[in-house]
Design a protein around this motif. Sequence first.
Motif, short mmCIF file in Angstrom:
data_model
loop_
_atom_site.label_atom_id
_atom_site.label_comp_id
_atom_site.label_asym_id
_atom_site.label_seq_id
_atom_site.Cartn_x
_atom_site.Cartn_y
_atom_site.Cartn_z
N TYR A 35 40.59 35.75 44.53
CA TYR A 35 41.25 36.89 43.92
C TYR A 35 41.95 36.44 42.65
CZ TYR A 35 41.07 39.38 48.47
OH TYR A 35 40.68 40.00 49.63
N ARG A 36 42.15 37.38 41.75
CA ARG A 36 43.02 37.16 40.59
C ARG A 36 44.20 38.12 40.72
NH1 ARG A 36 40.30 37.57 34.85
NH2 ARG A 36 39.83 39.66 35.59
N GLN A 37 45.38 37.56 40.52
CA GLN A 37 46.59 38.37 40.60
C GLN A 37 47.35 38.28 39.28
OE1 GLN A 37 49.45 37.30 43.67
NE2 GLN A 37 50.35 39.36 43.66
N ASN A 38 47.30 39.34 38.52
CA ASN A 38 48.06 39.40 37.28
C ASN A 38 49.53 39.64 37.59
OD1 ASN A 38 45.83 39.09 35.42
ND2 ASN A 38 45.23 41.18 35.94
N GLY A 42 48.83 43.63 42.25
CA GLY A 42 48.24 43.14 43.48
C GLY A 42 47.00 42.32 43.19
N PRO A 43 46.54 41.57 44.17
CA PRO A 43 45.32 40.78 43.97
C PRO A 43 44.10 41.67 43.73
CG PRO A 43 46.53 40.06 45.92
CD PRO A 43 47.15 41.34 45.48
N GLU A 44 43.20 41.18 42.90
CA GLU A 44 41.93 41.86 42.65
C GLU A 44 40.81 40.90 43.01
OE1 GLU A 44 42.95 44.76 38.89
OE2 GLU A 44 42.47 42.67 38.48
N LEU A 45 39.87 41.38 43.80
CA LEU A 45 38.79 40.52 44.26
C LEU A 45 37.88 40.11 43.11
CD1 LEU A 45 37.32 39.31 46.78
CD2 LEU A 45 35.86 41.35 46.68
N LEU A 46 37.59 38.81 43.05
CA LEU A 46 36.60 38.30 42.09
C LEU A 46 35.26 38.08 42.78
CD1 LEU A 46 38.75 35.69 40.16
CD2 LEU A 46 37.95 37.90 39.32
N ILE A 47 35.29 37.42 43.94
CA ILE A 47 34.06 37.07 44.61
C ILE A 47 34.34 36.84 46.08
CG2 ILE A 47 34.27 34.59 44.13
CD1 ILE A 47 31.20 34.54 43.71
N ARG A 48 33.36 37.19 46.91
CA ARG A 48 33.45 36.94 48.35
C ARG A 48 32.22 36.17 48.81
NH1 ARG A 48 31.90 40.05 53.18
NH2 ARG A 48 31.24 41.76 51.85
N TYR A 49 32.48 35.13 49.60
CA TYR A 49 31.40 34.32 50.17
C TYR A 49 31.34 34.53 51.69
CZ TYR A 49 30.68 31.41 46.02
OH TYR A 49 30.36 30.94 44.78
N GLU A 50 30.12 34.60 52.17
CA GLU A 50 29.85 34.47 53.61
C GLU A 50 29.09 33.15 53.74
OE1 GLU A 50 31.02 36.33 55.92
OE2 GLU A 50 31.68 38.08 54.78
N GLY A 85 43.84 36.25 28.12
CA GLY A 85 43.93 37.25 29.18
C GLY A 85 43.61 36.72 30.57
N ASP A 86 43.18 35.46 30.63
CA ASP A 86 42.89 34.87 31.95
C ASP A 86 44.14 34.33 32.62
OD1 ASP A 86 39.81 33.46 30.62
OD2 ASP A 86 40.17 35.39 31.60
N SER A 87 45.26 34.33 31.91
CA SER A 87 46.51 33.87 32.51
C SER A 87 46.84 34.75 33.71
CB SER A 87 47.65 33.94 31.49
OG SER A 87 47.44 33.03 30.45
N ALA A 88 46.96 34.12 34.87
CA ALA A 88 47.17 34.85 36.12
C ALA A 88 47.31 33.82 37.24
CB ALA A 88 45.97 35.77 36.43
N VAL A 89 47.56 34.33 38.44
CA VAL A 89 47.50 33.48 39.63
C VAL A 89 46.16 33.72 40.30
CG1 VAL A 89 48.50 32.97 41.89
CG2 VAL A 89 50.00 33.49 39.96
N TYR A 90 45.46 32.64 40.61
CA TYR A 90 44.17 32.73 41.26
C TYR A 90 44.37 32.35 42.73
CZ TYR A 90 42.28 33.58 36.71
OH TYR A 90 42.03 34.16 35.50
#
Lengths: 115, 113
Positions: A35-38, A42-50, A85-90
């Motif tokens: 997730y990326r959290q600006n 709230g967190p925004e999903l970037l990618i999900r792995y199974e 703009g990539d500054s955030a919490v991952y």
Amino acid sequence: EAGVVQSPRYKIIEKKQPVAFWCNPISGHNTLYWYRQNLGQGPELLIRYENEEAVDDSQLPKDRFSAERLKGVDSTLKIQPAELGDSAVYLCASTTSGSPLDEQYFGPGTRLTVT
Amino acid sequence: AQTVTQSQPEMSVQEAETVTLSCTYDTSESNYYLFWYKQPPSRQMILVIRQEAYKQQNATENRFSVNFQKAAKSFSLKISDSQLGDTAMYFCAFFPYGQNFVFGPGTRLSVLP
């Protein structure tokens, strides 16, 4: 038992530089989320792995972001080149499976600052 | 698009009192789950409480309870007997079955001594 481990905890880079984040999920957790959290959001999903398969990467900016989860355990998220703009919490999170009945465990996050 | 709205960016409550955090969501899905997560300052996000949409009974976890109004698409969190350790960001989240989490923008709760 150790929780979700992420490193580094903090990273400061100049724009146009590459950066990579690492996540080790809880042992036995097949599903892994990035997730990326600006700031102030709230967190925004970037990618999900199974396991090792990326089952949802629709929100991943593929021109500069990439991710991998070799062997279905730990995962790396990369940005190249980074923009201001990539500054955030991952945040990385993991669950036993992709079911919402399984509790999602979050790591402490990597705070990225792009200058 | 599915969205989650938390209309209270910040709230405060006196220790030992009760506070309610609001959350509304927008979806056309009929099967979904709702969650409240807590993110203490400089600490990991943790699950507070979960509600399955097909259950009419409101979920409770110790001092935390929800008021789920499916028709109104409302999912508020009530914290009773607030403690200093409840100070945190609280995120409402929505999970349509077979899809992914959608988080709200959060409410910053301060518990005052």
